[in-house]
Design a protein around this motif. Structure first.
Motif, PDB file in Angstrom:
ATOM      1  N   PHE A  30      12.916  66.600  72.964  1.00 56.03           N
ATOM      2  CA  PHE A  30      12.337  67.338  71.794  1.00 56.03           C
ATOM      3  C   PHE A  30      11.009  68.109  71.898  1.00 56.03           C
ATOM      4  O   PHE A  30      10.861  68.989  71.505  1.00 56.03           O
ATOM      5  CB  PHE A  30      11.972  66.139  70.697  1.00 56.03           C
ATOM      6  N   PHE A  31      10.074  67.241  72.702  1.00 56.18           N
ATOM      7  CA  PHE A  31       8.846  68.072  72.874  1.00 56.18           C
ATOM      8  C   PHE A  31       9.141  69.265  73.963  1.00 56.18           C
ATOM      9  O   PHE A  31       8.432  70.281  73.621  1.00 56.18           O
ATOM     10  CB  PHE A  31       8.052  67.003  73.726  1.00 56.18           C
ATOM     11  N   ALA A  32      10.097  69.241  74.824  1.00 56.63           N
ATOM     12  CA  ALA A  32      10.152  70.647  75.570  1.00 56.63           C
ATOM     13  C   ALA A  32      10.948  71.609  74.807  1.00 56.63           C
ATOM     14  O   ALA A  32      10.663  72.746  75.029  1.00 56.63           O
ATOM     15  CB  ALA A  32      11.284  70.100  76.603  1.00 56.63           C
ATOM     16  N   VAL A  33      11.647  71.198  73.825  1.00 50.17           N
ATOM     17  CA  VAL A  33      12.525  72.338  73.060  1.00 50.17           C
ATOM     18  C   VAL A  33      11.426  72.838  72.237  1.00 50.17           C
ATOM     19  O   VAL A  33      11.572  74.073  71.778  1.00 50.17           O
ATOM     20  CB  VAL A  33      13.830  71.627  72.245  1.00 50.17           C
ATOM     21  N   VAL A  34      10.743  72.171  71.399  1.00 49.06           N
ATOM     22  CA  VAL A  34       9.554  72.705  70.463  1.00 49.06           C
ATOM     23  C   VAL A  34       8.714  73.661  71.248  1.00 49.06           C
ATOM     24  O   VAL A  34       8.290  74.833  70.627  1.00 49.06           O
ATOM     25  CB  VAL A  34       9.058  71.283  69.643  1.00 49.06           C
ATOM     26  N   ALA A  35       8.241  73.054  72.266  1.00 47.69           N
ATOM     27  CA  ALA A  35       7.337  73.926  73.019  1.00 47.69           C
ATOM     28  C   ALA A  35       7.906  75.270  73.714  1.00 47.69           C
ATOM     29  O   ALA A  35       7.132  76.117  73.679  1.00 47.69           O
ATOM     30  CB  ALA A  35       6.683  73.247  74.180  1.00 47.69           C
ATOM     31  N   ALA A  36       9.337  74.996  73.943  1.00 51.07           N
ATOM     32  CA  ALA A  36       9.806  76.343  74.448  1.00 51.07           C
ATOM     33  C   ALA A  36      10.391  77.269  73.678  1.00 51.07           C
ATOM     34  O   ALA A  36      10.288  78.539  73.814  1.00 51.07           O
ATOM     35  CB  ALA A  36      11.187  75.891  75.199  1.00 51.07           C
ATOM     36  N   LEU A  37      10.395  76.807  72.131  1.00 50.40           N
ATOM     37  CA  LEU A  37      10.885  77.639  71.263  1.00 50.40           C
ATOM     38  C   LEU A  37       9.553  78.937  70.886  1.00 50.40           C
ATOM     39  O   LEU A  37       9.970  79.883  70.713  1.00 50.40           O
ATOM     40  CB  LEU A  37      11.294  77.079  70.015  1.00 50.40           C
ATOM     41  N   PHE A  38       8.479  78.662  71.027  1.00 47.75           N
ATOM     42  CA  PHE A  38       7.287  79.310  70.579  1.00 47.75           C
ATOM     43  C   PHE A  38       7.382  80.693  71.616  1.00 47.75           C
ATOM     44  O   PHE A  38       6.976  81.725  71.146  1.00 47.75           O
ATOM     45  CB  PHE A  38       6.086  78.407  70.522  1.00 47.75           C
ATOM     46  N   PRO A  39       7.263  80.509  72.924  1.00 44.87           N
ATOM     47  CA  PRO A  39       7.315  81.726  73.584  1.00 44.87           C
ATOM     48  C   PRO A  39       8.383  82.728  73.547  1.00 44.87           C
ATOM     49  O   PRO A  39       8.313  83.799  73.698  1.00 44.87           O
ATOM     50  CB  PRO A  39       7.199  81.154  75.196  1.00 44.87           C
ATOM     51  N   LEU A  40       9.737  81.940  72.997  1.00 45.89           N
ATOM     52  CA  LEU A  40      10.637  82.968  72.882  1.00 45.89           C
ATOM     53  C   LEU A  40      10.531  83.823  71.611  1.00 45.89           C
ATOM     54  O   LEU A  40      11.215  84.754  71.566  1.00 45.89           O
ATOM     55  CB  LEU A  40      12.037  82.155  72.670  1.00 45.89           C
TER      56      LEU A  40
END
Length: 228
Positions: A30-40
């Protein structure tokens, strides 16, 4: 006797967490997905990512840990485990707050450590250097501990209520805002080559206060919930 009780509580939570590895992986995912969506969703400019990195990483980590802790103590109350704690405290004279502290420590290990383990990998996409990353890890370790302690109090007070998880999140989110602010500021200062000792000291002071007060408040909440 008290030490064996604390050890038994910690090991019980640890064994239950290890038997459900999917839950541990879910917190980190969950942490990785939330943090990865912002740069995209943003301009992949290094300056922009560097500006947003502290806030994005902190918000993602706190949400992941909060979701993992929102239902704390519900199983213990439903299964009568808290009643066993109370009986053990009466027979041994150990304070209930110590048993609650052991439960909170186990919760931090199970909920926050997976998030901290993947935080360096997630931070790479934001271009954090070695020193800002070290400050981030230290701040997250302190901040997530504060979050788990505060969530423990809210979960104990809301124990047994319908919709307790949502109520816990509504209670906790405003209370952890200072930890979020200080943690993000510490990383910002580290990224600009400025000292971050003041913010880390404030997080440490928050942890010291919550570690002293929150187990007592959570114990009072659990005692009231068990009696009702």
């Amino acid at each position: 006797m008290t030490w064996s009780m604390l050890r038994a509580i910690f090991l019980r939570e640890w064994v239950q967490g290890v038997r459900q590895p999917a839950d541990l992986a879910w917190h980190a995912l969950f942490f990785a997905v939330v943090a990865a969506l912002f740069p995209l969703s943003l301009n992949p400019d290094p300056a922009t990512l560097g500006l947003l990195a502290p806030g994005v990483l902190w918000v993602g980590a706190l949400l992941a840990v909060l979701l993992a802790c929102a239902r704390m103590f519900q199983d213990e109350l439903r299964s009568g485990w808290v009643d066993q704690w109370l009986l053990a405290c009466r027979s041994s004279g150990a304070p209930l707050a110590l048993l609650v502290a052991a439960r909170l420590a186990a919760q931090w290990v199970l909920a926050a450590v997976p998030v901290l383990a993947v935080a360096p990998l997630v931070a790479l996409q934001f271009g954090l250097g070695a020193w800002p990353l070290a400050v981030l890890m230290a701040a997250l370790a302190l901040g997530t501990a504060v979050l788990v302690l505060i969530t423990g109090v809210a979960a104990a007070l809301a124990g047994g209520l319908r919709g307790a998880a949502l109520l816990v999140m509504l209670i906790v989110l405003p209370l952890v805002a200072p930890a979020l602010i200080f943690g993000a500021m510490a990383v910002h200062h580290a990224m600009h080559g400025e000292p971050a000792s003041a913010e880390l000291s404030l997080l440490g002071a928050m942890l010291a206060v919550t570690a002293l007060v929150c187990p007592l408040l959570a114990a009072a909440g659990l005692r009231a919930a068990a009696e009702n």
